[in-house]
Design an enzyme around this catalytic site. Structure first.
Site, mmCIF file in Angstrom:
data_model
loop_
_atom_site.group_PDB
_atom_site.id
_atom_site.type_symbol
_atom_site.label_atom_id
_atom_site.label_comp_id
_atom_site.label_asym_id
_atom_site.label_seq_id
_atom_site.Cartn_x
_atom_site.Cartn_y
_atom_site.Cartn_z
ATOM 1 N N GLU A 1 -11.137 3.301 5.835
ATOM 2 C CA GLU A 1 -10.078 4.281 6.234
ATOM 3 C C GLU A 1 -10.897 5.511 6.994
ATOM 4 O OE1 GLU A 1 -8.047 6.459 3.151
ATOM 5 O OE2 GLU A 1 -6.402 7.133 4.554
ATOM 6 N N ASP B 1 1.655 4.047 2.501
ATOM 7 C CA ASP B 1 0.865 4.918 1.989
ATOM 8 C C ASP B 1 1.342 6.118 1.239
ATOM 9 O OD1 ASP B 1 -1.785 5.242 1.393
ATOM 10 O OD2 ASP B 1 -2.503 6.291 3.377
ATOM 11 N N ASP B 2 1.821 7.038 1.843
ATOM 12 C CA ASP B 2 2.104 8.240 1.092
ATOM 13 C C ASP B 2 3.331 8.635 1.966
ATOM 14 O OD1 ASP B 2 0.173 8.837 -0.881
ATOM 15 O OD2 ASP B 2 -0.910 8.406 0.943
ATOM 16 N N HIS C 1 0.700 -0.987 -0.034
ATOM 17 C CA HIS C 1 -0.017 -0.011 0.125
ATOM 18 C C HIS C 1 0.824 1.160 0.002
ATOM 19 C CE1 HIS C 1 -3.878 1.985 1.926
ATOM 20 N NE2 HIS C 1 -2.948 3.093 1.114
ATOM 21 N N HIS D 1 1.217 4.948 -2.621
ATOM 22 C CA HIS D 1 0.627 5.411 -3.772
ATOM 23 C C HIS D 1 1.911 6.140 -4.426
ATOM 24 C CE1 HIS D 1 -3.630 5.414 -2.907
ATOM 25 N NE2 HIS D 1 -3.126 5.218 -1.634
HETATM 26 N N1 HPA Z 1 -6.610 7.108 0.898
HETATM 27 C C1 HPA Z 1 -7.595 7.638 -0.084
HETATM 28 N N2 HPA Z 1 -6.747 8.043 -1.131
HETATM 29 C C2 HPA Z 1 -5.473 8.046 -1.328
HETATM 30 C C3 HPA Z 1 -4.578 7.935 0.082
HETATM 31 C C4 HPA Z 1 -5.214 7.472 1.205
HETATM 32 O O1 HPA Z 1 -4.812 7.238 2.117
HETATM 33 N N3 HPA Z 1 -3.444 8.311 -0.566
HETATM 34 C C5 HPA Z 1 -3.410 8.580 -1.622
HETATM 35 N N4 HPA Z 1 -4.729 8.687 -2.238
HETATM 36 ZN ZN ZN Z 2 -3.865 4.714 0.523
#
Ligand code: HPA
Ligand code: ZN
Length: 338
Positions: A199, A277-278, A16, A18
Site C-alpha cells: 500500500e 477499505d474504510d 477488503h 475494515h
Molecule cells: N491500511 C492499513 N491499515 C488500515 C487500513 C489501511 O488501508 N485501514 C484500516 N487500517
Molecule cells: Zn485496509
C-alpha cells in the site's frame, strides 16, 4: 438500466473492508453519547471536515480515535449491521470483514464483547439481507509480534466466529517477516491468511507476505507494479489483489482517480478486485468505488464484470457456493447489461 445502476447491482464480494472504518460520523456520535464518552470533535460536520489525509498515518490516527467510542456488544452489532445493509444495497453477496481486536482489547474491551457483536450482525445479515459475511482478524503491525501472538491465543476461544487473519495499520518499517511465527500458528489452526502489503510499503513487503507468511490474498498491492518479477509471480499464481481505489486517492497513493494504475493491472492479467477499505472515511462504499473507477479510467463494462467475477472467485467460500454466486453473476449480466 444505466451503467451506474448496472454496476451497483452487479453481484460482487467485498474482500477488503475494515469494520471500524465503516463507522459513519452520525452513528459514531450516537454511540459516543450513549456511552458517555467524548471525542476531540464537537459535531458530525466538524468530524467530517477533519477527513483530509496526506497519508496512511494521518488517517489511522483519526480512525483509532473513532473506534475508541465503541464499547458494548450492541455498538459492534449496530456498526456491523449498518455496513451490511449498505453492502446488500450495493449488490454484495459475500463480505469478508476485517476487525482490529487490539484496538479494543488494549482499551479493556474483551473478545467476548466485540466479536460476539460483530458475529451476531453477520448472522442477522445472512438471514435477513441475503449477504453471507465472515470476519477476518487483523493484527496491528505497529505493535510487537508478541502482542499479535497473545491476541491470536486469546482469539482461539472464539475460533468459530472468524475465518482468517490479516495484517494492517502502519506499513512502512513493519515488514511482514516480523509476524512469521504468528502467521504459522494461525495457519496451523486452519485459518485463512491475508496481509496488507504494497500500500505504502515496497514490493519487498509483497514478496515477504507471499513467501514468508504464505498469504492467499494481498490487500492493496498497488506497489507490486514496480517489480516485473513480482508481477509475473502474482499473475502465474493468480493471487487476488484487493484494490481500494478511493482509499488510494484519499491517502495520497495517486493524486487523482484518472491516474490510478488499476487498468494497467487488469491489462497485465492480475487478479484485481475492487473494495472500499474504510468507506466512512474515504467517501464511498464498494459500488461507489466501482462507479468512480469505471468513469474516471474509461474501463469497459466487461472489465467491471471481470472484476466482480474475480471478487467472487477470490472469496474463502466453499467451491460450490462460489459457483452458485458466479452463476448468479452470469444471469444478472445476461439480463441487465446496458
Ligand atoms: N491500511 C492499513 N491499515 C488500515 C487500513 C489501511 O488501508 N485501514 C484500516 N487500517
Ligand atoms: Zn485496509
Amino acid at each position: 438500466m444505466t451503467p451506474d445502476e448496472f454496476l451497483r447491482g452487479l453481484p460482487k464480494a467485498e474482500l477488503h473492508v475494515h469494520i471500524e472504518g465503516t463507522l459513519e460520523p452520525e452513528l459514531l456520535f450516537e454511540i459516543a453519547a450513549r456511552n458517555n464518552v467524548t471525542t476531540s470533535y464537537s459535531s458530525v460536520d466538524e468530524l467530517r471536515a477533519a477527513y483530509e489525509f496526506k497519508n496512511l498515518q494521518e488517517f489511522l490516527d483519526i480512525y483509532y480515535e473513532g473506534a475508541g467510542t465503541l464499547q458494548t456488544e450492541q455498538d459492534f452489532y449496530d456498526m456491523t449491521l449498518a455496513y451490511l445493509q449498505r453492502a446488500a444495497a450495493d449488490g454484495v453477496r459475500r463480505a469478508e470483514i476485517f476487525f482490529d481486536p487490539q484496538t479494543h482489547t488494549d482499551r479493556g474491551i474483551p473478545f467476548d464483547v466485540f466479536l460476539t457483536g460483530i458475529h451476531a450482525a453477520t448472522v442477522t445479515a445472512e438471514r435477513d439481507l441475503g449477504v453471507s459475511a465472515a470476519p477476518i482478524m487483523c493484527f496491528l503491525r505497529h505493535l510487537p509480534a508478541e502482542a499479535a501472538m497473545a491476541t491470536l491465543e486469546a482469539s482461539l476461544a472464539h475460533r468459530d466466529k472468524f475465518i482468517g487473519v490479516g495484517l494492517d495499520s502502519s506499513e512502512v518499517g513493519f515488514p511482514p517477516e516480523i509476524f512469521t511465527d504468528v502467521f504459522a500458528k494461525a495457519q496451523a489452526e486452519g485459518l485463512h491468511l491475508v496481509a496488507h502489503a504494497g500500500e505504502e510499503g515496497p514490493p519487498e513487503y509483497v514478496w515477504g507476505a507471499l513467501d514468508v507468511l504464505d498469504v492467499e490474498r494481498i490487500d492493496h498491492g498497488v506497489r507490486a507494479l514496480e517489480d516485473a518479477t513480482l508481477i509475473q509471480r502474482l499473475v502465474d499464481e493468480a493471487v487476488p489483489l484487493t484494490i481500494c481505489p478511493l482509499s488510494n486517492i484519499r491517502l495520497g497513493g495517486f493524486a487523482r482517480m484518472e491516474e490510478h494504475t488499476l487498468p494497467k493491472m487488469l491489462g497485465l492479467g492480475l487478479k484485481v478486485t475492487i473494495n472500499s477499505d474504510d468507506p466512512a472515511y474515504f467517501g464511498g462504499y464498494v459500488s461507489e468505488n466501482y462507479i468512480q473507477t469505471f468513469e474516471a479510467l474509461n474501463l469497459s463494462l466487461d472489465q467491471m464484470v471481470t472484476v466482480a467475477r474475480n471478487s467472487l472467485e477470490s472469496t474463502f467460500l466453499p467451491e460450490t457456493e462460489k459457483r452458485k454466486l458466479i452463476g448468479e453473476l452470469h444471469t444478472y449480466v445476461t439480463e441487465n447489461r446496458p
